[in-house]
Design an enzyme around this catalytic site. Structure first.
Site, short mmCIF file in Angstrom:
data_model
loop_
_atom_site.label_atom_id
_atom_site.label_comp_id
_atom_site.label_asym_id
_atom_site.label_seq_id
_atom_site.Cartn_x
_atom_site.Cartn_y
_atom_site.Cartn_z
N GLY A 46 -6.41 122.20 7.07
CA GLY A 46 -5.73 121.62 7.96
C GLY A 46 -6.22 120.92 9.00
CD GLU A 47 -6.98 117.31 11.05
OE1 GLU A 47 -8.11 117.29 11.66
OE2 GLU A 47 -6.79 116.70 9.83
CB SER A 48 -11.40 122.59 11.99
OG SER A 48 -12.24 121.16 12.38
CB CYS A 78 -10.81 121.15 3.84
SG CYS A 78 -11.11 119.75 4.57
NE ARG A 105 -14.72 118.57 12.58
CZ ARG A 105 -13.88 117.94 13.64
NH1 ARG A 105 -14.34 117.58 14.95
NH2 ARG A 105 -12.65 117.54 13.45
CB ILE A 133 -7.87 115.39 2.11
CG1 ILE A 133 -7.03 115.15 1.01
CG2 ILE A 133 -6.76 114.86 3.69
CD1 ILE A 133 -5.94 115.69 1.06
NE ARG A 134 -9.19 113.00 8.94
CZ ARG A 134 -9.58 112.30 9.88
NH1 ARG A 134 -9.59 111.31 9.76
NH2 ARG A 134 -10.02 113.16 10.87
CG HIS A 169 -7.74 120.72 0.58
ND1 HIS A 169 -7.66 121.17 1.53
CD2 HIS A 169 -8.27 119.46 0.96
CE1 HIS A 169 -7.99 120.68 2.64
NE2 HIS A 169 -8.23 119.41 2.48
CD GLU A 171 -5.66 124.16 -0.06
OE1 GLU A 171 -6.79 124.45 -0.89
OE2 GLU A 171 -6.00 123.66 1.02
#
Lengths: 193, 294
Positions: A46-48, A78, A105, A133-134, A169, A171
């Site tokens: 997600g977004e940390s 991630c 990051r 992803i990023r 990821h 998942e």
């Protein structure tokens, strides 16, 4: 075996589905009290920064640290890897600070640089499908950290005792082998406790 | 060996945004407030939808100076809007390193017949939809994320609710449908048959579907989550409010804890005057942004 997925933001249900697929019970964790019943915990992608804000607002930070300190396994993917790391490059502070690694990051670039590939992961698979992803990666791992996988020389999966982290990821694919590996870690920890 | 721009990579990016709030911003300062409040991404714009509405005229891609300023200000993903069918605006945004492009009806369409062929891009796209037919056409063109169209810049949630309910109920209908009936359903919706088959097989849309277009309060955000949205876009609401930082945090928390009503009550206290809002019936058809897109 009860495995929680921190459900503040991110790819939560995908992890829960994978947990169920390997025969463990998945619990979506939105409240601190829920941690008590868990044998292990997943910090999803997600977004940390967004997750950290929500962690702070509900006094999750100390409870999550205590969960790890009690020897309960934690698996971060991630953003979860960033939350677990003791050091974040170019940042003064870390988040949970549990795993003896330094992460960078968005280390592969912006979204147009996001990619999928196949990885060899020690003790897990020769051909694991990995979606980045990023993504971050580990630029430095402490002496007690076991590097499980590298992509073109960059550390993208590692284990530090009862902490497991991947830059990619698992998942997002149907491959459950890495989750199977984590569930084994949870079982080992439960025997010790 | 490493492959960029695949469906998995483009759709996966949107999966990571789930349960989060994406906020419209017009400069670096607003972007930082959004990031600090816990936004999962920001949408860099020249003007928020309510100002676009007020200004009239042709609304285009933002000045790249603004987009660049926002890209440099935050570490969360940055989205930006291109006009429907404007291949060059989209390529320009892609070349600048924007993380997601919104092919948006908020801007004045550049093509009144064709949307972008989004499959050809490495950067992923989000598109608006009002029903399953529109959603499936956008997926067919390569959209990696959907959002309701709602009615942007109105502060009125009614259209977003209508669009979310419509898509959800049509997906449910499709899943329970006999296979013999799918082709006629596709014909009636104007939807690509193969996309409908995929949805029927998977039991859900193959991409995430956010709410957008009229979210004005924390309760609005929570409502959209309850109706099945994967997350929320907030446009004009935040930086038109009296205290944007507080308002932004309240929306983020209400989205995460959308069934915790006591919390939403707390969050909703003292937020100041929300957007005045526009009754949709008072908008003439040419002023309804949702009518744009085909």
């Amino acid at each position: 075996m009860k495995i929680g997925v921190l459900a503040l933001q991110g790819a939560v249900v995908e992890h829960a589905r994978t947990v169920e697929a390997v025969g463990a019970e998945a619990i979506l964790v939105k409240r601190v009290e829920q941690l008590a019943e868990l044998d292990g915990l997943i910090l999803p992608g997600g977004e940390s920064t967004a997750m950290r804000r929500l962690i702070d607002r509900y006094d999750f930070l100390e409870s999550l640290r205590a969960f790890g300190a009690a020897g309960k396994p934690i698996f971060g993917t991630c953003a979860g890897m960033i939350l677990l790391a003791k050091r974040i490059n170019n940042q003064q502070t870390s988040h949970l600070g549990l795993m003896d690694v330094t992460v960078e990051r968005n280390a592969f670039g912006r979204q147009v640089d996001s990619f999928e590939t196949e990885l060899e992961i020690k003790g897990v698979a020769q051909d694991f499908p990995a979606v980045f992803i990023r993504a971050p990666y580990i630029i430095e791992a402490g002496p007690g950290v076991e590097v499980l996988s590298e992509d073109t020389g960059r550390i993208v999966a590692a284990r530090d005792g009862h902490y497991l982290a991947t830059a990619f990821h698992p998942e997002l694919t149907a491959d459950t082998r890495l989750m199977g590996y984590f569930v084994e870690m949870v079982k080992e920890a439960a025997v010790k406790a | 060996m490493a492959k960029t721009g695949t469906d998995l990579v483009k759709r996966g990016m949107a999966e990571m945004q789930k349960g989060g709030v994406i906020m419209d911003v017009v400069n670096a300062e607003q972007a930082k407030i959004a990031e600090e409040a816990g936004a999962v991404a920001v949408m860099a714009l020249e003007r928020v939808p309510s100002d676009i509405r007020a200004a009239g005229g042709v609304a285009r891609m933002a000045d790249p100076t603004i987009t660049e300023e926002v890209l440099n200000a935050v570490s969360i993903p940055v989205m930006a809007k291109a006009r429907i069918g404007h291949i060059v605006e989209a390529r320009v945004l892609e070349s600048m390193g924007v993380d997601y492009i919104d092919e948006s009806e908020v801007l004045t369409p550049a093509d009144e017949e064709y949307h972008l062929n989004k499959s050809e891009f490495t950067v992923p796209f989000v598109c608006g939809s009002r029903d399953l037919g529109e959603a499936a056409r956008r997926i067919g063109e390569g959209a990696s994320m959907l959002r309701t169209k709602g009615e942007p810049g109105t502060g009125n949630i009614v259209e977003a609710v209508r669009h979310m309910r419509k898509v959800q109920s049509q997906v449910r209908k499709l899943i329970s449908m006999d296979l013999d009936e799918v082709m006629t359903f596709a014909k009636d919706l104007g939807a690509p048959y193969d996309v409908l088959l995929q949805i029927r097989e998977a039991g859900k849309l193959p991409v995430v579907n956010f709410a957008a277009g009229g979210v004005a309060t924390p309760a609005d955000a929570a409502l959209m989550m309850q109706l099945g949205a994967d997350g929320v876009f907030v446009g004009s609401g935040i930086f038109k409010s009296d205290n944007p930082a507080k308002f932004a945090k309240a929306i983020v928390e209400a989205t995460t804890h959308y069934q915790d009503y006591k919390l939403i009550a707390e969050l909703s206290k003292g937020l100041g005057t929300p957007m005045k809002g526009i009754d949709i019936a008072s908008l003439s058809p040419e002023n309804r942004m949702q009518e744009r897109g085909w």
